[in-house]
Design a protein around this motif. Structure first.
Motif, short mmCIF file in Angstrom:
data_model
loop_
_atom_site.label_atom_id
_atom_site.label_comp_id
_atom_site.label_asym_id
_atom_site.label_seq_id
_atom_site.Cartn_x
_atom_site.Cartn_y
_atom_site.Cartn_z
N ASP A 60 0.83 -1.21 0.00
CA ASP A 60 0.00 0.00 0.00
C ASP A 60 0.86 1.25 0.00
O ASP A 60 0.55 2.23 -0.70
N GLN A 61 1.95 1.25 0.77
CA GLN A 61 2.87 2.38 0.75
C GLN A 61 3.40 2.61 -0.66
O GLN A 61 3.44 3.74 -1.15
N PHE A 62 3.82 1.53 -1.28
CA PHE A 62 4.40 1.59 -2.62
C PHE A 62 3.38 2.14 -3.62
O PHE A 62 3.70 3.03 -4.42
N GLU A 63 2.16 1.63 -3.58
CA GLU A 63 1.14 2.07 -4.53
C GLU A 63 0.82 3.56 -4.35
O GLU A 63 0.63 4.29 -5.33
N ASN A 64 0.79 4.03 -3.11
CA ASN A 64 0.53 5.45 -2.86
C ASN A 64 1.64 6.32 -3.43
O ASN A 64 1.37 7.40 -3.99
N ILE A 65 2.87 5.86 -3.30
CA ILE A 65 4.00 6.63 -3.83
C ILE A 65 3.97 6.64 -5.35
O ILE A 65 4.19 7.68 -5.98
N ILE A 66 3.69 5.50 -5.96
CA ILE A 66 3.63 5.44 -7.43
C ILE A 66 2.51 6.32 -7.96
O ILE A 66 2.66 6.99 -9.00
N GLU A 67 1.40 6.36 -7.26
CA GLU A 67 0.29 7.22 -7.69
C GLU A 67 0.70 8.69 -7.64
O GLU A 67 0.36 9.46 -8.54
N ALA A 68 1.45 9.07 -6.62
CA ALA A 68 1.89 10.46 -6.47
C ALA A 68 3.09 10.79 -7.35
O ALA A 68 3.30 11.96 -7.71
N HIS A 69 3.87 9.76 -7.70
CA HIS A 69 5.10 9.98 -8.48
C HIS A 69 5.15 8.95 -9.62
O HIS A 69 5.98 8.03 -9.62
#
Length: 206
Positions: A60-69
């Motif tokens: 979930d952390q990874f997906e949130n970062i990819i969505e933002a970047h």
């Protein structure tokens, strides 16, 4: 039966998520560490820098970062001692490959166990001299991987993952004989080359 890995006293120790085969203290440790974010991410340009153990929150952390970047191109692992939750690590690794990301190790990088599995997900995989790549067997709390016949279904999930990432499963069979589940084998440069972990020659340290 799923296994979980976590780092203690400088090496990676395995705990199995079943009360009747695992000391309650180990189960409590795994449960507690899966309630907090044990993975730290930092974005630097097109690079996502990763430290810490992989746990149930990491995807979930990874997906949130990819969505933002969404322009991130490379996952750089610095110190990733293992995985507390392979039910998260494997989907995370497949997601890294799906996104077409590269993986990178610095001269100071130290990755072990599930951290190595994640590294294999990179389309291009690069490392600098000095990086440590540590592997070992898995255990189900009763038997080690080598105690099962090669055609046993217990091998399949991990074996198939390695085959999908590297094109064959030779590295899987190497890892389960390289060190027992309660120890770590740091791979030599020759072993790293033999099993195709990198997609280009080892980079010289600056």
């Amino acid at each position: 039966m799923k296994t979980f890995f976590y780092g203690i006293a400088g090496f990676t120790v395995l705990a199995v998520g079943l009360a009747f085969t695992t000391p309650l203290g180990e189960i409590a440790t795994v449960i507690a560490l899966n309630q907090v974010e044990t993975t730290k991410f930092q974005v630097k340009g097109y690079v996502l820098i990763m430290n810490g153990e992989i746990n149930s929150k990491t995807l979930d952390q990874f997906e949130n970062i990819i969505e933002a970047h969404p322009n991130i191109k490379t996952l750089r692992e610095v110190e990733v001692p293992g995985s507390l939750d392979d039910d998260t690590m494997i989907p995370l690794a497949y997601r890294v490959r799906e996104l077409g990301l590269n993986t990178e190790l610095l001269a100071t990088s130290k990755i072990y166990s599930g951290g190595v599995d994640l590294f294999l997900a990179g389309v291009n995989r690069v490392a600098t001299e000095g990086a440590e790549i540590g592997v070992h067997s898995w255990s189900d709390g009763v038997k080690e991987a080598v105690d099962y016949p090669r055609d046993a279904p217990e091998h399949e999930a991990n074996r198939a993952y390695i085959e999908k990432m590297l094109g064959d499963d030779a590295f899987y069979w190497f890892t389960i004989t390289a060190a027992p589940a309660d120890d770590i084998h740091v791979m030599t440069r020759e072993e790293i080359e033999e099993y195709g972990l990198l997609t280009e020659p080892m980079r010289k340290a600056q």
